[in-house]
Write an enzyme that holds these catalytic residues in place. Structure first.
Site, PDB file in Angstrom:
ATOM      1  N   ASP A   1      -9.293   4.823  -3.536  1.00 38.57           N
ATOM      2  CA  ASP A   1      -8.022   4.372  -2.892  1.00 38.57           C
ATOM      3  C   ASP A   1      -6.887   3.846  -3.680  1.00 38.57           C
ATOM      4  OD1 ASP A   1      -7.517   4.573   0.017  1.00 38.57           O
ATOM      5  OD2 ASP A   1      -8.976   2.923   0.539  1.00 38.57           O
TER       6      ASP A   1
ATOM      7  N   LYS B   1      -6.440   8.452  -2.836  1.00 39.58           N
ATOM      8  CA  LYS B   1      -6.095   8.390  -1.297  1.00 39.58           C
ATOM      9  C   LYS B   1      -4.784   7.389  -1.381  1.00 39.58           C
ATOM     10  CE  LYS B   1      -8.551   6.446   2.079  1.00 39.58           C
ATOM     11  NZ  LYS B   1      -7.411   5.422   2.706  1.00 39.58           N
TER      12      LYS B   1
ATOM     13  N   GLU C   1      -2.136   5.904   1.767  1.00 32.99           N
ATOM     14  CA  GLU C   1      -1.731   5.578   3.368  1.00 32.99           C
ATOM     15  C   GLU C   1      -0.264   6.154   3.767  1.00 32.99           C
ATOM     16  OE1 GLU C   1      -4.642   1.950   3.745  1.00 32.99           O
ATOM     17  OE2 GLU C   1      -2.916   1.837   4.749  1.00 32.99           O
TER      18      GLU C   1
ATOM     19  N   ASP D   1     -10.275   0.622  -0.307  1.00 35.05           N
ATOM     20  CA  ASP D   1      -9.701  -0.718  -0.481  1.00 35.05           C
ATOM     21  C   ASP D   1     -10.641  -1.667   0.770  1.00 35.05           C
ATOM     22  OD1 ASP D   1      -8.465   0.033   1.902  1.00 35.05           O
ATOM     23  OD2 ASP D   1      -6.536  -0.201   0.912  1.00 35.05           O
ATOM     24  N   SER D   2     -11.105  -1.012   1.507  1.00 39.84           N
ATOM     25  CA  SER D   2     -12.082  -1.537   2.410  1.00 39.84           C
ATOM     26  C   SER D   2     -12.964  -2.829   1.812  1.00 39.84           C
ATOM     27  CB  SER D   2     -12.868  -0.594   3.168  1.00 39.84           C
ATOM     28  OG  SER D   2     -13.777   0.019   2.265  1.00 39.84           O
TER      29      SER D   2
ATOM     30  N   GLU E   1      -7.294   8.123  11.170  1.00 41.81           N
ATOM     31  CA  GLU E   1      -7.943   7.021  11.687  1.00 41.81           C
ATOM     32  C   GLU E   1      -7.317   6.551  12.868  1.00 41.81           C
ATOM     33  OE1 GLU E   1      -9.576   2.347  10.117  1.00 41.81           O
ATOM     34  OE2 GLU E   1      -8.324   3.808   8.671  1.00 41.81           O
TER      35      GLU E   1
END
Length: 273
Positions: free
Chosen positions: A93, A121, A123, A54-55, A190
Site C-alpha cells: 500500500d 496499491k 486509493e 496501511d490497515s 471497497e
C-alpha cells in the site's frame, strides 16, 4: 495462480496470471499480512495475493485510522512478509500522502519493490490518474482502490458505503474505467453496492477484488485480523470469522480460499444494496 497443475502450489503468481484468471472465470483470493510467520501460512493455503495494507496502522500499530502509517512502515513490513512467501503476489500500500505527487509515489514504490513487492496499491482517481500513468510508464505495476477509501476518512466523515444513487454510481464507474485506462492492473472495490460492483467488473478489463462489494467481483480480500475474529467493536457485515469455522489459523486460510473459489463467500448477506 491456482490451477489443477501439479506445480501450481509453487509457481509464482504474476501480473499476467491475474488477467488470465479474469478471462477464465477463476476467482482470485487476497489477504492482508504484516509478518513472515503469517505470510508462510497464507502462502501454504494457496492465497493468490498478499497485501501489506496501511490497515497495519489500526490492527498492528493501534491507531484509530490508517493516516499515521508511513512509507517506511510499509517498506519494513513488506520486507518481513516477502521473506515468508514463495508463490503469492505481494502488493504494498502507498500510505497517506506517499502518492501526493508522481515523484513521491515513485520514491515510495521503489522502496516497496526493492523490499520484495510486485505491485503497489493507491486509493482514488482524479489526480491519482497521473500518478498511475507515471508509475506504470516506469515499470511499476499498480492496483487501484475505489469506493470507500480509508485515507479519505476525514473528508467522508467516517467509514460509509460509497456509490449509492445513480449519480454516485456513474461517477464510480467512470473512475473505474479511468484507472484501468491509466494502466492499473488490478482494482479493489471497497464497500460499494453489489449491483454497482457487478457493473464495474463487467465493464473494466482488469480484475476486480471486492471487500464489502458483494459476490460479483473477480476476487475477494479481507483484513487478516478481521477474518480471524480478532476485530474489536462492531464487525462489518462483509467480514466473516473464518477461524471459528476453520478450527485453526491454517484451516481458516484454507477455508477462505476454498469458499471464495467456489463462490460460497461472500454471500448476498455480506454485501450492500
Amino acid at each position: 495462480m491456482y490451477s489443477d497443475r501439479p506445480d501450481a502450489a509453487t509457481t509464482p503468481v504474476t501480473v499476467p496470471a491475474l488477467f488470465d484468471a479474469k478471462r477464465d472465470g477463476r476467482r482470485l483470493t487476497m489477504l492482508t499480512c504484516y509478518d513472515a510467520g503469517f505470510a508462510r501460512a497464507i502462502d501454504a493455503a494457496g492465497v493468490d495475493m498478499v497485501l501489506v495494507g496501511d490497515s497495519l496502522g489500526m490492527v498492528v500499530q493501534g491507531h484509530s485510522s490508517t493516516l499515521p502509517v508511513t512509507a517506511e512502515d510499509i517498506a519494513y513490513h513488506t520486507a518481513c512478509v516477502a521473506r515468508g512467501l514463495r508463490r503469492a503476489l505481494l502488493v504494498a500500500d502507498l500510505p497517506f500522502q506517499a502518492d501526493a505527487t508522481p515523484a513521491e509515489a515513485l520514491r515510495a514504490s521503489t522502496l516497496f519493490l526493492r523490499a520484495g513487492a510486485t505491485m503497489v496499491k493507491l486509493e482514488g482517481a482524479g489526480f491519482k490518474l497521473d500518478v498511475i500513468r507515471y508509475l506504470v510508464e516506469r515499470e511499476v505495476p499498480v492496483c487501484a482502490h475505489l469506493g470507500l477509501t480509508p485515507q479519505s476518512v476525514l473528508r467522508l466523515g467516517g467509514y460509509r458505503v460509497q456509490g449509492r444513487g445513480e449519480a454516485a454510481g456513474e461517477r464510480l464507474l467512470a473512475d473505474a474505467r479511468a484507472v484501468a485506462e491509466a494502466g492499473a492492473s488490478l482494482l479493489v472495490l471497497e464497500c460499494v453496492p453489489m449491483e454497482l460492483a457487478r457493473r464495474v467488473t463487467e465493464t473494466v478489463g482488469i480484475p476486480t477484488i471486492g471487500i464489502g462489494a458483494g459476490p460479483h467481483c473477480d476476487g475477494q480480500v479481507l483484513v487478516l485480523h478481521d477474518m480471524l475474529g480478532l476485530r474489536h467493536g462492531r464487525r462489518p457485515r462483509f467480514v466473516r470469522d473464518f477461524l471459528a469455522d476453520g478450527g485453526s489459523v491454517q484451516g481458516a486460510f484454507e477455508a477462505f480460499v476454498r469458499e471464495v473459489r467456489e463462490g460460497a463467500f461472500p454471500a448476498a448477506e455480506h454485501g450492500y444494496a
